[in-house]
Design a protein around this motif. Structure first.
Motif, PDB file in Angstrom:
ATOM      1  N   GLY A 165       5.099  75.067  27.144  1.00  0.00           N
ATOM      2  CA  GLY A 165       5.515  73.663  27.152  1.00  0.00           C
ATOM      3  C   GLY A 165       4.478  72.751  26.565  1.00  0.00           C
ATOM      4  O   GLY A 165       4.655  71.528  26.534  1.00  0.00           O
ATOM      5  N   VAL A 166       3.384  73.335  26.068  1.00  0.00           N
ATOM      6  CA  VAL A 166       2.307  72.554  25.451  1.00  0.00           C
ATOM      7  C   VAL A 166       2.210  72.943  23.977  1.00  0.00           C
ATOM      8  O   VAL A 166       2.110  74.124  23.636  1.00  0.00           O
ATOM      9  N   TYR A 167       2.203  71.942  23.130  1.00  0.00           N
ATOM     10  CA  TYR A 167       2.130  72.186  21.683  1.00  0.00           C
ATOM     11  C   TYR A 167       0.670  72.479  21.339  1.00  0.00           C
ATOM     12  O   TYR A 167      -0.090  71.625  20.912  1.00  0.00           O
ATOM     13  N   ASP A 168       0.298  73.753  21.501  1.00  0.00           N
ATOM     14  CA  ASP A 168      -1.107  74.141  21.346  1.00  0.00           C
ATOM     15  C   ASP A 168      -1.389  74.639  19.944  1.00  0.00           C
ATOM     16  O   ASP A 168      -0.515  74.600  19.071  1.00  0.00           O
ATOM     17  N   ALA A 169      -2.637  75.146  19.749  1.00  0.00           N
ATOM     18  CA  ALA A 169      -3.063  75.581  18.417  1.00  0.00           C
ATOM     19  C   ALA A 169      -2.237  76.764  17.928  1.00  0.00           C
ATOM     20  O   ALA A 169      -1.925  76.873  16.726  1.00  0.00           O
ATOM     21  N   VAL A 170      -1.839  77.647  18.849  1.00  0.00           N
ATOM     22  CA  VAL A 170      -1.011  78.797  18.441  1.00  0.00           C
ATOM     23  C   VAL A 170       0.354  78.317  17.947  1.00  0.00           C
ATOM     24  O   VAL A 170       0.889  78.834  16.963  1.00  0.00           O
ATOM     25  N   THR A 171       0.887  77.305  18.610  1.00  0.00           N
ATOM     26  CA  THR A 171       2.183  76.752  18.190  1.00  0.00           C
ATOM     27  C   THR A 171       2.048  76.060  16.837  1.00  0.00           C
ATOM     28  O   THR A 171       2.943  76.180  15.978  1.00  0.00           O
ATOM     29  N   VAL A 172       0.918  75.360  16.626  1.00  0.00           N
ATOM     30  CA  VAL A 172       0.668  74.725  15.328  1.00  0.00           C
ATOM     31  C   VAL A 172       0.682  75.764  14.213  1.00  0.00           C
ATOM     32  O   VAL A 172       1.311  75.584  13.162  1.00  0.00           O
ATOM     33  N   THR A 173      -0.002  76.886  14.424  1.00  0.00           N
ATOM     34  CA  THR A 173      -0.045  77.949  13.412  1.00  0.00           C
ATOM     35  C   THR A 173       1.339  78.530  13.160  1.00  0.00           C
ATOM     36  O   THR A 173       1.729  78.795  12.024  1.00  0.00           O
ATOM     37  N   ALA A 174       2.109  78.712  14.237  1.00  0.00           N
ATOM     38  CA  ALA A 174       3.452  79.277  14.096  1.00  0.00           C
ATOM     39  C   ALA A 174       4.356  78.344  13.296  1.00  0.00           C
ATOM     40  O   ALA A 174       5.137  78.795  12.445  1.00  0.00           O
ATOM     41  N   VAL A 175       4.258  77.033  13.554  1.00  0.00           N
ATOM     42  CA  VAL A 175       5.099  76.075  12.829  1.00  0.00           C
ATOM     43  C   VAL A 175       4.718  76.037  11.359  1.00  0.00           C
ATOM     44  O   VAL A 175       5.591  75.953  10.472  1.00  0.00           O
ATOM     45  N   LYS A 176       3.426  76.111  11.045  1.00  0.00           N
ATOM     46  CA  LYS A 176       3.013  76.172   9.640  1.00  0.00           C
ATOM     47  C   LYS A 176       3.659  77.365   8.944  1.00  0.00           C
ATOM     48  O   LYS A 176       4.155  77.261   7.816  1.00  0.00           O
ATOM     49  N   GLY A 177       3.647  78.522   9.628  1.00  0.00           N
ATOM     50  CA  GLY A 177       4.250  79.714   9.045  1.00  0.00           C
ATOM     51  C   GLY A 177       5.757  79.568   8.886  1.00  0.00           C
ATOM     52  O   GLY A 177       6.333  80.028   7.895  1.00  0.00           O
ATOM     53  N   LEU A 178       6.405  78.937   9.858  1.00  0.00           N
ATOM     54  CA  LEU A 178       7.859  78.731   9.793  1.00  0.00           C
ATOM     55  C   LEU A 178       8.237  77.880   8.588  1.00  0.00           C
ATOM     56  O   LEU A 178       9.147  78.228   7.821  1.00  0.00           O
ATOM     57  N   VAL A 179       7.534  76.757   8.407  1.00  0.00           N
ATOM     58  CA  VAL A 179       7.852  75.836   7.302  1.00  0.00           C
ATOM     59  C   VAL A 179       7.549  76.492   5.962  1.00  0.00           C
ATOM     60  O   VAL A 179       8.316  76.373   5.000  1.00  0.00           O
ATOM     61  N   LYS A 180       6.448  77.215   5.888  1.00  0.00           N
ATOM     62  CA  LYS A 180       6.090  77.880   4.630  1.00  0.00           C
ATOM     63  C   LYS A 180       7.133  78.933   4.253  1.00  0.00           C
ATOM     64  O   LYS A 180       7.510  79.063   3.077  1.00  0.00           O
ATOM     65  N   ALA A 181       7.603  79.705   5.247  1.00  0.00           N
ATOM     66  CA  ALA A 181       8.604  80.735   4.973  1.00  0.00           C
ATOM     67  C   ALA A 181       9.897  80.130   4.447  1.00  0.00           C
ATOM     68  O   ALA A 181      10.639  80.774   3.686  1.00  0.00           O
ATOM     69  N   ALA A 182      10.181  78.907   4.817  1.00  0.00           N
ATOM     70  CA  ALA A 182      11.395  78.233   4.343  1.00  0.00           C
ATOM     71  C   ALA A 182      11.198  77.538   3.009  1.00  0.00           C
ATOM     72  O   ALA A 182      12.153  76.978   2.452  1.00  0.00           O
ATOM     73  N   GLY A 183       9.967  77.548   2.502  1.00  0.00           N
ATOM     74  CA  GLY A 183       9.706  76.948   1.192  1.00  0.00           C
ATOM     75  C   GLY A 183       9.089  75.579   1.232  1.00  0.00           C
ATOM     76  O   GLY A 183       9.036  74.895   0.203  1.00  0.00           O
ATOM     77  N   GLY A 184       8.583  75.157   2.384  1.00  0.00           N
ATOM     78  CA  GLY A 184       7.975  73.834   2.505  1.00  0.00           C
ATOM     79  C   GLY A 184       6.527  73.907   2.937  1.00  0.00           C
ATOM     80  O   GLY A 184       5.924  74.981   2.985  1.00  0.00           O
ATOM     81  N   VAL A 185       6.002  72.752   3.261  1.00  0.00           N
ATOM     82  CA  VAL A 185       4.605  72.655   3.674  1.00  0.00           C
ATOM     83  C   VAL A 185       4.502  71.739   4.882  1.00  0.00           C
ATOM     84  O   VAL A 185       5.137  70.676   4.921  1.00  0.00           O
ATOM     85  N   SER A 186       3.702  72.174   5.895  1.00  0.00           N
ATOM     86  CA  SER A 186       3.362  71.325   7.035  1.00  0.00           C
ATOM     87  C   SER A 186       1.845  71.344   7.135  1.00  0.00           C
ATOM     88  O   SER A 186       1.254  72.303   7.643  1.00  0.00           O
ATOM     89  N   ALA A 187       1.220  70.296   6.624  1.00  0.00           N
ATOM     90  CA  ALA A 187      -0.240  70.288   6.502  1.00  0.00           C
ATOM     91  C   ALA A 187      -0.947  70.418   7.845  1.00  0.00           C
ATOM     92  O   ALA A 187      -1.945  71.132   7.978  1.00  0.00           O
TER      93      ALA A 187
END
Length: 360
Positions: A165-187
């Motif tokens: 329930g906490v948007y931690d560093a592991v979640t940040v890394t996972a979201v970066k990977g999710l957006v990149k896999a879809a063809g975008g960028v989340s800086a």
């Protein structure tokens, strides 16, 4: 004396004329009698003489005991009634405004959570099947049930995150990977509402694509529709395994209950004129589609009387004195179609074999 002589001559002339008229009448009567007698004689001869029998019944007829048969390809295609199931579906609404620059939206297509529905201003809009719709931008340090819902879906998609329930560093890394896999960028690893669209399930079938490439969309507009329209159809009295339903070059497998859920096939049916007419005229009867064997069979066309039935759908024919086991495939219009089970080549069959013959 002169007068008397004249009278006598006149009377004599009359007397001479009378016999001739009687002779003419008498001749006509005699002729008529002759004609009648001849006709009666002909009639009597017709009635008394035996009728000449047809040559085929005079001892020279041929009794047919076998007939030649040939092989044909059989797919069993026939029209059947189907019942339809529809729903209103769910609009996949945009959280961003801009120009649609690319699209993966296709009617009848299936999109999975984590995939891009389309791109607006070059950035992908990602579908996510969270347990509750995301309602705010999420970034590092944010807490809440929506964060936990996101983490649960990220874990299902294969990312190594803990549902805290906490948007931690592991979640940040996972979201970066999710957006990149879809063809975008989340800086910075944030997940913005403008980057995603909510899916009601891990996979959605697209039933409408209102936002085409080049169109302008605003936040809140529908980018696509999940479900809705024709969601399934059911074949009345399904024929069983090995059969498919076909329409306009498309085919789909039905389950044991005759239910078809193939999204591409359903989309093809829904786009056809028959479905459009049926939905516009609900009292017009049932929609008709075609069912046929998934794989065509090579069968023999034989007379119905040549088949000795051994059981449900099984039997045999007699060819050249040999019993040949067959599977009864179909029968109609005085023809029975059978599949030879022994691999033998059959070119003729007995028309009326001994019904006590055992089919081995």
């Amino acid at each position: 004396m002169y007068v008397t002589g004249m009278a006598t001559m006149t009377d004599f002339g009359r007397d001479m004329a009378r016999p001739r008229r009687r002779s003419v009448i008498g001749g006509a009567v005699v002729g008529l009698v002759v004609i009648v007698l001849v006709a009666v004689g002909v009639l009597v001869s017709v009635l008394l003489l035996p009728e000449r029998a047809p040559s085929s019944l005079q001892g020279g007829g041929v009794s047919v005991s076998s007939v030649g048969v040939s092989s044909v390809t059989f797919d069993g295609a026939r029209q059947v009634a189907v019942s339809l199931r529809t729903d209103q579906g769910l609009a996949l609404r945009s959280g961003v405004s801009g120009v649609v620059t690319s699209s993966g939206c296709q009617v009848g297509g299936v999109l999975a959570s984590g995939q891009s529905l389309l791109a607006v201003d070059g950035q992908p809009v990602i579908g996510l099947a969270t347990s509750q719709p995301l309602w705010r931008d999420l970034s590092g340090g944010v807490q809440g049930a929506d964060v936990a819902s996101l983490q649960t879906e990220l874990a299902r998609l294969g990312y190594q995150v803990q549902v805290s329930g906490v948007y931690d560093a592991v979640t940040v890394t996972a979201v970066k990977g999710l957006v990149k896999a879809a063809g975008g960028v989340s800086a910075d690893g944030s997940l913005l509402l403008s980057q995603m669209v909510w899916f009601p399930s891990p996979q959605v079938t697209v039933s409408a694509c209102p936002a085409s490439v080049g169109s302008v969309v605003s936040a809140g507009d529908s980018l696509g529709q999940a479900g809705g329209g024709l969601t399934s159809l059911t074949v009345t009295n399904p024929p069983g395994d090995g059969w498919v339903v076909v329409y306009d070059g498309l085919s789909a497998v039905m389950d044991s209950n005759g239910v078809v859920t193939d999204p591409v096939f359903l989309a093809g049916v829904e786009a056809g004129p028959e479905y459009q007419y049926f939905t516009a005229n609900p009292g017009s009867g049932s929609l008709q589609l075609t069912v046929q064997l998934a794989t065509s069979l090579t069968v023999l066309v034989v007379p119905p009387s040549s088949v000795i039935v051994a059981g449900v759908g099984t039997g045999c024919v007699v060819s050249g004195g040999q019993t040949v086991p067959v599977k009864i495939v179909s029968s109609s219009l005085g023809q029975t179609m059978v599949q030879v089970m022994s691999g033998l080549s059959v070119s003729s069959v007995e028309v009326q074999p001994d019904p006590d013959t055992l089919c081995s």
